[in-house]
Scaffold this motif. Structure first.
Motif, PDB file in Angstrom:
ATOM      1  N   ALA A 199     -58.625 -44.219 -52.902  1.00 50.89           N
ATOM      2  CA  ALA A 199     -58.786 -42.804 -53.247  1.00 50.89           C
ATOM      3  C   ALA A 199     -57.482 -42.043 -52.988  1.00 50.89           C
ATOM      4  N   MET A 200     -56.840 -42.346 -51.880  1.00 52.44           N
ATOM      5  CA  MET A 200     -55.580 -41.666 -51.539  1.00 52.44           C
ATOM      6  C   MET A 200     -54.491 -42.001 -52.561  1.00 52.44           C
ATOM      7  N   ALA A 201     -54.393 -43.271 -52.933  1.00 56.10           N
ATOM      8  CA  ALA A 201     -53.350 -43.696 -53.867  1.00 56.10           C
ATOM      9  C   ALA A 201     -53.531 -43.013 -55.232  1.00 56.10           C
ATOM     10  N   LEU A 239     -44.463 -40.221 -54.027  1.00 55.45           N
ATOM     11  CA  LEU A 239     -43.868 -38.930 -53.654  1.00 55.45           C
ATOM     12  C   LEU A 239     -43.022 -39.124 -52.402  1.00 55.45           C
ATOM     13  N   GLY A 240     -41.745 -38.804 -52.488  1.00 58.23           N
ATOM     14  CA  GLY A 240     -40.847 -39.048 -51.356  1.00 58.23           C
ATOM     15  C   GLY A 240     -40.431 -37.772 -50.654  1.00 58.23           C
ATOM     16  N   ILE A 241     -41.157 -37.410 -49.617  1.00 56.87           N
ATOM     17  CA  ILE A 241     -40.789 -36.240 -48.807  1.00 56.87           C
ATOM     18  C   ILE A 241     -40.398 -36.684 -47.392  1.00 56.87           C
ATOM     19  N   THR A 242     -41.327 -37.403 -46.723  1.00 63.08           N
ATOM     20  CA  THR A 242     -41.184 -37.685 -45.290  1.00 63.08           C
ATOM     21  C   THR A 242     -40.041 -38.663 -45.011  1.00 63.08           C
ATOM     22  N   LYS A 259     -36.703 -42.671 -46.919  1.00 58.88           N
ATOM     23  CA  LYS A 259     -38.012 -42.003 -46.850  1.00 58.88           C
ATOM     24  C   LYS A 259     -38.987 -42.984 -46.234  1.00 58.88           C
ATOM     25  N   ILE A 260     -39.971 -42.450 -45.522  1.00 62.63           N
ATOM     26  CA  ILE A 260     -40.928 -43.338 -44.852  1.00 62.63           C
ATOM     27  C   ILE A 260     -42.366 -42.861 -45.114  1.00 62.63           C
ATOM     28  N   PHE A 261     -43.303 -43.786 -44.928  1.00 55.46           N
ATOM     29  CA  PHE A 261     -44.739 -43.522 -45.151  1.00 55.46           C
ATOM     30  C   PHE A 261     -45.034 -43.190 -46.611  1.00 55.46           C
ATOM     31  N   ILE A 262     -44.363 -43.854 -47.534  1.00 57.38           N
ATOM     32  CA  ILE A 262     -44.515 -43.483 -48.941  1.00 57.38           C
ATOM     33  C   ILE A 262     -45.666 -44.268 -49.586  1.00 57.38           C
ATOM     34  N   THR A 263     -46.757 -43.555 -49.837  1.00 59.81           N
ATOM     35  CA  THR A 263     -47.929 -44.133 -50.492  1.00 59.81           C
ATOM     36  C   THR A 263     -47.563 -44.543 -51.918  1.00 59.81           C
ATOM     37  N   ASN A 264     -47.997 -45.703 -52.332  1.00 56.77           N
ATOM     38  CA  ASN A 264     -47.648 -46.299 -53.646  1.00 56.77           C
ATOM     39  C   ASN A 264     -46.189 -46.732 -53.701  1.00 56.77           C
ATOM     40  N   ARG A 285     -59.184 -40.647 -40.049  1.00 57.73           N
ATOM     41  CA  ARG A 285     -58.266 -40.038 -39.069  1.00 57.73           C
ATOM     42  C   ARG A 285     -56.989 -39.511 -39.717  1.00 57.73           C
ATOM     43  N   LEU A 286     -56.626 -40.113 -40.855  1.00 59.13           N
ATOM     44  CA  LEU A 286     -55.333 -39.777 -41.472  1.00 59.13           C
ATOM     45  C   LEU A 286     -55.234 -38.320 -41.930  1.00 59.13           C
ATOM     46  N   ILE A 287     -56.341 -37.756 -42.393  1.00 56.96           N
ATOM     47  CA  ILE A 287     -56.250 -36.421 -43.002  1.00 56.96           C
ATOM     48  C   ILE A 287     -55.724 -35.389 -41.997  1.00 56.96           C
ATOM     49  N   ARG A 288     -55.870 -35.656 -40.709  1.00 58.27           N
ATOM     50  CA  ARG A 288     -55.378 -34.697 -39.708  1.00 58.27           C
ATOM     51  C   ARG A 288     -53.867 -34.824 -39.490  1.00 58.27           C
ATOM     52  N   ILE A 289     -53.266 -35.820 -40.163  1.00 60.74           N
ATOM     53  CA  ILE A 289     -51.816 -36.069 -40.009  1.00 60.74           C
ATOM     54  C   ILE A 289     -51.086 -35.912 -41.352  1.00 60.74           C
ATOM     55  N   GLY A 290     -51.583 -36.610 -42.384  1.00 62.48           N
ATOM     56  CA  GLY A 290     -50.869 -36.662 -43.665  1.00 62.48           C
ATOM     57  C   GLY A 290     -50.890 -35.333 -44.414  1.00 62.48           C
ATOM     58  N   GLY A 291     -49.810 -35.074 -45.133  1.00 57.49           N
ATOM     59  CA  GLY A 291     -49.750 -33.873 -45.989  1.00 57.49           C
ATOM     60  C   GLY A 291     -49.653 -32.576 -45.208  1.00 57.49           C
ATOM     61  N   GLY A 292     -49.298 -32.667 -43.922  1.00 54.16           N
ATOM     62  CA  GLY A 292     -49.262 -31.482 -43.045  1.00 54.16           C
ATOM     63  C   GLY A 292     -50.303 -31.647 -41.955  1.00 54.16           C
ATOM     64  N   THR A 293     -49.835 -31.730 -40.720  1.00 54.41           N
ATOM     65  CA  THR A 293     -50.750 -32.007 -39.594  1.00 54.41           C
ATOM     66  C   THR A 293     -51.634 -30.798 -39.273  1.00 54.41           C
ATOM     67  N   ASP A 294     -52.618 -31.042 -38.416  1.00 53.03           N
ATOM     68  CA  ASP A 294     -53.460 -29.932 -37.927  1.00 53.03           C
ATOM     69  C   ASP A 294     -52.587 -28.795 -37.386  1.00 53.03           C
ATOM     70  N   GLU A 295     -51.560 -29.200 -36.631  1.00 53.15           N
ATOM     71  CA  GLU A 295     -50.714 -28.191 -35.976  1.00 53.15           C
ATOM     72  C   GLU A 295     -49.942 -27.374 -37.017  1.00 53.15           C
ATOM     73  N   VAL A 296     -49.463 -28.063 -38.048  1.00 54.18           N
ATOM     74  CA  VAL A 296     -48.744 -27.355 -39.118  1.00 54.18           C
ATOM     75  C   VAL A 296     -49.699 -26.401 -39.839  1.00 54.18           C
TER      76      VAL A 296
END
Ligand SMILES: Cc1cc2nc3c(=O)[nH]c(=O)nc-3n(C[C@H](O)[C@H](O)[C@H](O)COP(=O)(O)OP(=O)(O)OC[C@H]3O[C@@H](n4cnc5c(N)ncnc54)[C@H](O)[C@@H]3O)c2cc1C
Length: 383
Positions: A88-90, A127-130, A158-163, A361-372
């Motif tokens: 689903a994420m990919a 998508l290459g951001i991180t 870049k790291i953690f690049i999905t696909n 658990r990932l949704i609280r980190i990926g694409g902008g963390t809870d803190e962000v």
């Protein structure tokens, strides 16, 4: 009484049914195999493209279906029924993260070359951001694109690049002017067979096992002038726009999965007996399930409010940030409570709860963390 509920229409529900049929027939039977072996196969993208599901809200002239934004929400909700968060994420990276900037900021030539095959599932995007030293602090990135005659030379990683290991193209953000702060970043479209582009490694993860996650290096990678996506210096602002879609689609998919986890826990609580009655009749479990139902409902309504606003042409950063934060918190709470309700079977690899627990658990980190997200919300509240 109609089964259609706000903010969806009869057409959205018909679409939902056709995606659900596809997912249950074509994808779900393979989920466990793909989770345990080497990722899901690329034909998933082409089959989704053939079915028209990769271009639901894109214009017909590029091979899309010309639907509204809510069609994208329907896809995000239904694709999770394959029981593989990684898949689903990919797919979400393709439909709602890497490709929207090509449509929104691309030239006509770029749309012909990349958007059309992306909607067909023939060109897989990442998508290459991180970067290793810059995740939440996007502007702290170290990847540079230096202007040279006829193009740009890119160096960095870049790291953690999905696909990332399978993609044909990457939507990349890099620094084009180190002195210009937020106005010193630009977007590019990169063909992954460009000399200097290298998949350095794939990363092992707690969950999302069917999805490949790569570290990518760029070494003196030459990009021609026409690889620039949008205007030079506008990359940070354009990627901030992209992140809104990424967060909302992530929130929609997450809370839909949480609802399914809740439903599984509810069904189990009705059938599993202890001390002479179904465990759901013990007040502690009943109240736990009541809380789960309430919180899933509230978080989903917030997602729908944000999506409804996007559908009306608004740019609801506040509601999107809240939806991303709340769905992450609720989903983690729900999936953990569900594992408790399933007892030892929840912890067993033979039951799907463990996969949902790891994936969620990932949704609280990926694409902008809870803190962000809290920082964004705080700023919008004037803090
Ligand atoms: C499976 C997976 C897939 C991913 N896919 C992609 C992808 O396709 N493309 C891509 O570009 N990225 C991707 N990411 C990266 C993801 O978006 C980042 O991991 C995320 O943005 C966090 O960045 P970071 O890991 O560098 O953490 P950091 O930014 O180093 O943060 C570490 C911790 O510090 C906290 N923190 C940071 N700054 C502050 C602050 N100002 N105030 C309070 N707390 C703060 C964070 O919230 C976090 O808890 C993926 C990650 C994973 C795990």
């Amino acid at each position: 009484m109609s089964s259609v509920t706000w903010p969806f229409t009869e057409e959205h529900e018909q679409l939902r049914k056709s995606i659900r049929d596809f997912v249950e027939k074509e994808l779900a039977p393979h989920a466990s195999e793909w989770e345990e072996k080497e990722y899901f196969p690329d034909w998933v993208f082409t089959k989704l493209g053939e079915a028209g599901f990769l271009g639901l809200a894109y214009p017909e002239e590029y091979g899309g279906s010309g639907g509204d934004y809510l069609t994208t929400i329907v896809l995000a909700e239904e694709i999770g029924r394959c029981n593989s968060g990684g898949l689903a994420m990919a797919v979400g990276v393709q439909t709602d993260m890497a490709v929207p900037p090509v449509h929104k900021f691309g030239t006509e030539e770029q749309k012909q070359r990349y958007l059309i095959p992306a909607l067909k599932g023939e060109k897989i995007f990442c998508l290459g951001i991180t970067e290793p030293n810059a995740g939440s602090d996007v502007a702290g990135m170290e990847t540079t694109a230096k202007k040279v005659d006829g193009g740009w030379v890119v160096n960095g990683r870049k790291i953690f690049i999905t696909n990332g290991a399978r993609a044909h193209a990457m939507t990349l953000i890099a620094k084009t002017d180190k002195e210009a702060g937020h106005a010193g970043m630009s977007l590019f479209i990169v063909d992954t067979d460009t000399p200097g582009f290298e998949v350095a490694r794939t990363l092992e993860k707690l969950g999302m096992h069917s999805s490949d996650t790569a570290e990518i290096t760029f070494t003196d990678m030459f990009l021609p002038d026409d690889a620039l996506l949008g205007n030079e210096g506008e990359g940070f602002y354009n990627i901030s726009w992209e992140l809104q879609g990424e967060r909302l689609i992530g929130a929609a998919g997450t809370i839909a999965s949480s609802r399914r986890v809740f439903e599984a826990a509810l069904a189990y609580a009705k059938e599993r007996h202890t001390f002479g009655k179904p465990i759901g009749k013990h007040q502690v479990i009943r109240h736990k399930l009541a809380d789960m139902a309430t919180e899933v409902e509230a978080a989903q309504q917030l997602v729908y409010t944000a999506a409804w606003k996007v559908n009306r042409g608004e740019y609801p950063v506040r509601e999107i940030s809240m939806a991303k934060l709340l769905t992450g918190l609720v989903s983690w709470k729900v999936v953990d409570a569900a594992m408790q309700i399933f007892g030892g079977y929840g912890y067993s690899m033979e039951f799907p709860i463990q996969r949902a627990w790891r994936d969620s658990r990932l949704i609280r980190i990926g694409g902008g963390t809870d803190e962000v997200m809290r920082d964004v919300i705080g700023k919008m509240e004037g803090l």
